[in-house]
Design a protein around this motif. Sequence first.
Motif, mmCIF file in Angstrom:
data_model
loop_
_atom_site.group_PDB
_atom_site.id
_atom_site.type_symbol
_atom_site.label_atom_id
_atom_site.label_comp_id
_atom_site.label_asym_id
_atom_site.label_seq_id
_atom_site.Cartn_x
_atom_site.Cartn_y
_atom_site.Cartn_z
ATOM 1 N N TRP A 1 4.828 0.175 8.766
ATOM 2 C CA TRP A 1 3.917 1.152 8.172
ATOM 3 C C TRP A 1 4.462 2.558 8.364
ATOM 4 O O TRP A 1 5.037 2.873 9.413
ATOM 5 N N THR B 1 0.892 5.748 -1.084
ATOM 6 C CA THR B 1 0.213 6.927 -1.621
ATOM 7 C C THR B 1 1.270 7.875 -2.175
ATOM 8 O O THR B 1 2.457 7.752 -1.856
ATOM 9 N N SER C 1 -5.676 4.500 6.256
ATOM 10 C CA SER C 1 -5.893 3.228 5.567
ATOM 11 C C SER C 1 -6.916 2.448 6.381
ATOM 12 O O SER C 1 -6.768 2.315 7.598
ATOM 13 N N SER D 1 -9.407 -1.163 6.841
ATOM 14 C CA SER D 1 -9.362 -2.594 6.575
ATOM 15 C C SER D 1 -10.723 -3.214 6.815
ATOM 16 O O SER D 1 -11.422 -2.857 7.763
ATOM 17 N N TRP E 1 0.871 -1.180 0.000
ATOM 18 C CA TRP E 1 0.000 0.000 0.000
ATOM 19 C C TRP E 1 0.897 1.214 0.000
ATOM 20 O O TRP E 1 1.887 1.266 0.746
#
Length: 191
Positions: free
Chosen positions: A115, A92, A123, A125, A90
Amino acid sequence: MTDLDQLTHALGRNLKRLRTERGFTLDALAARAGVSRGMVIQIEQARTNPSVGTVVKLGDALGVSVTTLLDDAQGPTVRLVSAEQAVRLWSTEAGSHSILLAGTEAPGPLELWHWRIMPGEASSSDPHPAGTTELVHVSRGVLTLAVNGTDHRVPAGTAASFASHTPHGYRNDGSEPVEMMMAVSVPPAAP
């Protein structure tokens, strides 16, 4: 072959092998994971790069870690993962990202993540299978951990643990990046 191509092929190969080992049809796996049969076929044939959410759902449905699904070769008992081999799942444009550092099956999937969440980013989930637990340790900034609609402030130097079978997410409401380590333990899939 690019690194992304290798990852796509490894995912397809592993998904098909694990589905077959568990005796799941394409339809059964698709239903368990909540994805389309066509998506499962495309992934197994290495014709698509699925979203992180799709890979997580497939791993949960099979009772294996994302690491196992993406593993290019089942390695020795001790497996070293260099920084170049860690998988960024993940990211950005602002610089937020999650990196899957390592994982194993013990007895269910166990994953270790790094992270970074930039200011103003988040983010979320979907709920994981019942019995899934996440551990988070914040080393920089203040994480806003949202679990089942409730926010929890987790400042640097603090750890948190929670059952992640409910909607949850990670947010940076502060002015500096959040850095954190996360471990995710998923119970083995029921046959």
